[in-house]
Design an enzyme around this catalytic site. Structure first.
Site, short mmCIF file in Angstrom:
data_model
loop_
_atom_site.label_atom_id
_atom_site.label_comp_id
_atom_site.label_asym_id
_atom_site.label_seq_id
_atom_site.Cartn_x
_atom_site.Cartn_y
_atom_site.Cartn_z
N HIS A 114 32.89 9.75 26.36
CA HIS A 114 32.66 9.63 24.94
C HIS A 114 31.09 9.77 24.57
CE1 HIS A 114 36.89 10.19 24.33
NE2 HIS A 114 37.37 8.67 25.39
N GLN A 115 30.20 9.81 25.57
CA GLN A 115 29.29 9.95 24.92
C GLN A 115 29.25 11.85 23.55
OE1 GLN A 115 26.45 11.07 28.06
NE2 GLN A 115 24.28 10.46 26.36
N HIS B 156 21.31 5.93 24.66
CA HIS B 156 21.49 4.10 23.76
C HIS B 156 22.37 3.77 23.73
CE1 HIS B 156 24.08 7.70 22.39
NE2 HIS B 156 24.67 6.79 21.55
N ASP C 75 24.33 2.50 13.15
CA ASP C 75 25.10 3.92 13.57
C ASP C 75 25.60 4.65 12.09
OD1 ASP C 75 27.52 4.59 13.94
OD2 ASP C 75 26.66 4.32 15.57
N HIS D 71 24.59 1.57 21.78
CA HIS D 71 24.73 0.32 21.13
C HIS D 71 25.06 -0.93 20.71
CE1 HIS D 71 27.24 3.87 19.16
NE2 HIS D 71 27.61 4.14 20.57
#
Length: 171
Positions: free
Chosen positions: A114-115, A121, A52, A123
């Site tokens: 909060h995309q 994906h 990230d 995390h």
């Protein structure tokens, strides 16, 4: 070593707007195609795993399908399984190589969650003793458990047909 977490980290991510041709403007698709620099740590026939760019902790990895899917409601089951298998391998490797004492798998679908990159994906966030990250801040009213349980049981036992589901999400 004391690690701290800035709860405003999401504000530093540029939000991507959905466009007609999402793949052409998608940063994750650019990484998959090799057009955008990333610290790729693993790749399978179906997934790419990379660090990230604003990590929550040391070793924070994103696992993405190579094909563009917007979110959890868009990704087919088989692709989802490939992503989860890769996430599990990354999680195990983070514990072995980085000394993580725990792992969070985090996914966000939709702006309210909060995309910020609208390419499915996961995390893989390694956790370290004392890292101070609060994943579940306990904001819901526990007195409403009966209500929400009944709503979920009803929805899970009476799923909407695909066409009705699409119509209800547009309203």
């Amino acid at each position: 070593m004391s690690l701290t977490f800035d709860p405003q980290w999401l504000s530093r991510y540029p939000a991507q707007d959905s466009v007609a041709n999402a793949e052409s403007s998608c940063v994750f698709c650019g990484i998959v195609r090799g057009e955008v620099d990333a610290h790729v740590v693993a790749e399978t026939a179906d997934t790419v795993c990379f660090l990230d760019h604003l990590p929550a902790t040391y070793g924070h990895v994103l696992v993405v399908p190579k094909q563009h899917y917007r979110d959890l409601s868009d990704i087919p089951e088989e692709s989802f399984q490939h992503v989860m298998a890769a996430a599990k391998q990354v999680a195990n490797s983070l514990q072995d190589s980085c000394g993580a004492s725990g792992i969070n798998l985090v996914h966000a679908t939709g702006r309210a969650a909060h995309q910020t990159v609208f390419h499915f994906h996961i995390h893989v966030v390694p956790r370290y003793d004392g890292d101070s990250i609060v994943v579940f801040p306990r904001l819901a009213d526990p007195a409403r458990k009966d209500e929400v349980a009944q709503r979920l049981r009803t929805a899970l036992n009476n799923p909407l047909p695909p066409m009705a589901e699409a119509e209800s999400s547009q309203s």
